[in-house]
Design a protein around this motif. Structure first.
Motif, PDB file in Angstrom:
ATOM      1  N   GLN A  16       0.824  -1.202   0.000  1.00  0.00           N
ATOM      2  CA  GLN A  16       0.000   0.000   0.000  1.00  0.00           C
ATOM      3  C   GLN A  16       0.865   1.261   0.000  1.00  0.00           C
ATOM      4  O   GLN A  16       0.567   2.237  -0.697  1.00  0.00           O
ATOM      5  CB  GLN A  16      -0.923   0.010   1.226  1.00  0.00           C
ATOM      6  N   ASP A  20       0.902   4.117  -2.847  1.00  0.00           N
ATOM      7  CA  ASP A  20       0.675   5.533  -2.523  1.00  0.00           C
ATOM      8  C   ASP A  20       1.813   6.406  -3.044  1.00  0.00           C
ATOM      9  O   ASP A  20       1.589   7.549  -3.453  1.00  0.00           O
ATOM     10  CB  ASP A  20       0.534   5.721  -1.010  1.00  0.00           C
ATOM     11  N   ARG A 147      -4.615   1.141  -9.690  1.00  0.00           N
ATOM     12  CA  ARG A 147      -4.329   0.370  -8.495  1.00  0.00           C
ATOM     13  C   ARG A 147      -5.226  -0.865  -8.486  1.00  0.00           C
ATOM     14  O   ARG A 147      -6.382  -0.814  -8.918  1.00  0.00           O
ATOM     15  CB  ARG A 147      -4.570   1.206  -7.251  1.00  0.00           C
TER      16      ARG A 147
END
Length: 415
Positions: A16, A20, A147
């Motif tokens: 994650q 990001d 994503r």
């Protein structure tokens, strides 16, 4: 079991964090791809739409209706992609990822899936395949970078819409089932491609960022090394206290000047200067004050000569000045000028006022004659010794290979 859960949580958090960190670069890549898609899809949509519209003439009403519906879908695709391409161009001009970039990515992906679902639904009236949706889903899986969680949401939503839309026009349950299964396979494959490409893009972006960081560090290190190298070169050629050339650099520069004077005959002279009673200054006021006295004299020598002259500190309180294209007579005039200037310019250090004098020795080589730096240095040193012996604070001259002579004081100035 808890250890595996913790490891999974750690892996998930790492992934994650990576996602990001690269999202802005990924969105900018999408904007460039979207702009190119607009260049391809807009004319293609117009051509296909026109072909569907014209090709239906003279056919049955159902075929005409289906063809016209296809044409409107292609025209709509062309119009929307044109607007999306303009939006992508706007983001690219801004040079950074904005919320608009995220919106354009989702809008382009969603609209492509919706329009291909509509086309596949229309095809069910006279075909059993869902070719349009297959092309659309694969395109969305391969072109925009999304994503994985966004891609999963996008493809599941598209499949749900396809699942219900096919039933509107396909009455044969077997064909309907085949279409739905084929659509599910297309969604699964497209999602898999999307995830693989996203992970590959993430790795490439992170690698590029790491390489850039390494290159920047190397560039910074090289610049620092070059600066240090430059400092070492300066230190190797200059006196650390006064900033003047040191004896080694003076010797090299003097040799170069004598070689030039040999090729293009001209007078060359040197002046050696030595502070009178300098040891007494150090003993009375201390070495820090003595250093200030040395810097004081260095300043007078540097500013009192031409920019083409070479000034060096060759010993403790000894200085040398190389005077290209200068006769001995003119060198004597300059030395006398410098002697008076130093004599009449006391050094002020706070409340301390120190007056110093300097003795000068002059030597030179006339045009057409030969001589070495060592010979010039020895002659100037002999002249300086004579000036000291005669009472200091004076100028003396010595010809090469001869004993010191009385100073010559012509009225003519230096050339």
């Amino acid at each position: 079991m808890s250890a595996y859960i913790d490891r999974f949580k750690g892996w998930f958090q790492t992934v994650q964090a990576e996602h990001d960190s690269v999202i802005d670069e990924a969105l900018m890549i999408n904007m460039h791809r979207l702009r190119w898609m607009a260049f391809v899809v807009v004319p293609l949509g117009l051509v296909l739409g026109g072909a569907y519209w014209v090709g239906a003439d003279g056919s049955s009403p159902s075929v005409v209706a289906g063809s016209r519906a296809h044409a409107w879908a292609d025209f709509s695709m062309a119009a929307v992609m044109a607007l999306l391409g303009l939006g992508a161009q706007h983001v690219i001009k801004q040079g950074r990822a904005t919320p608009m970039a995220q919106g354009l990515t989702m809008l382009a992906s969603g609209f492509t899936l919706v329009i291909t679902i509509a086309a596949s639904t229309i095809d069910q009236t006279y075909l059993s395949g869902i070719t349009a949706f297959l092309f659309g889903s694969i395109t969305i899986g391969a072109v925009p970078l999304m994503r994985p969680r966004l891609a999963l949401f996008m493809f599941l939503g598209a499949y749900g819409l396809l699942y219900h839309a096919l039933a509107l026009t396909q009455q044969d349950l077997v064909l309907l089932h085949i279409g739905r299964v084929t659509g599910l396979a297309a969604v699964f494959l497209s999602f898999f491609v999307s995830v693989v490409l996203w992970r590959q893009a993430t790795a490439n972006i992170l690698l590029h960022r790491a390489l850039k960081s390494i290159n920047d560090a190397l560039k910074s290190s090289n610049e620092a090394l070059a600066a240090k190298e430059g400092e070492l070169v300066v230190l190797a050629q200059h006196d650390g206290l006064t900033g003047l050339y040191n004896r080694r650099a003076f010797t090299q520069l003097a040799e170069n000047e004598l070689a030039r004077a040999g090729r293009y005959p001209c007078d060359t002279s040197v002046i050696m200067a030595d502070i009178d009673f300098f040891k007494k200054v150090n003993d009375t006021y201390g070495h820090p004050v003595g250093d200030e006295v040395l810097k004081h004299l260095a300043g007078f020598l540097s500013t009192g000569v031409r920019s083409t002259d070479v000034v060096a500190r060759v010993g403790g309180e000894e200085f040398m000045v190389m005077l290209p294209q200068t006769s001995v007579e003119a060198a004597v005039v300059l030395a006398e000028k410098l002697r008076i200037l130093v004599q009449d310019s006391p050094i002020q250090l706070g409340d301390l006022r120190i007056s110093i004098t300097v003795s000068f020795g002059v030597a030179g080589i006339a045009a057409g004659q030969s001589g070495t730096v060592d010979e010039l240095y020895t002659a100037a040193d002999n002249a300086l010794y004579d000036a000291k012996h005669q009472g200091r604070n004076r100028v003396a001259v010595c010809a090469l290979g001869r004993p010191p002579e009385a100073p010559v004081m012509p009225a003519a100035s230096r050339p």
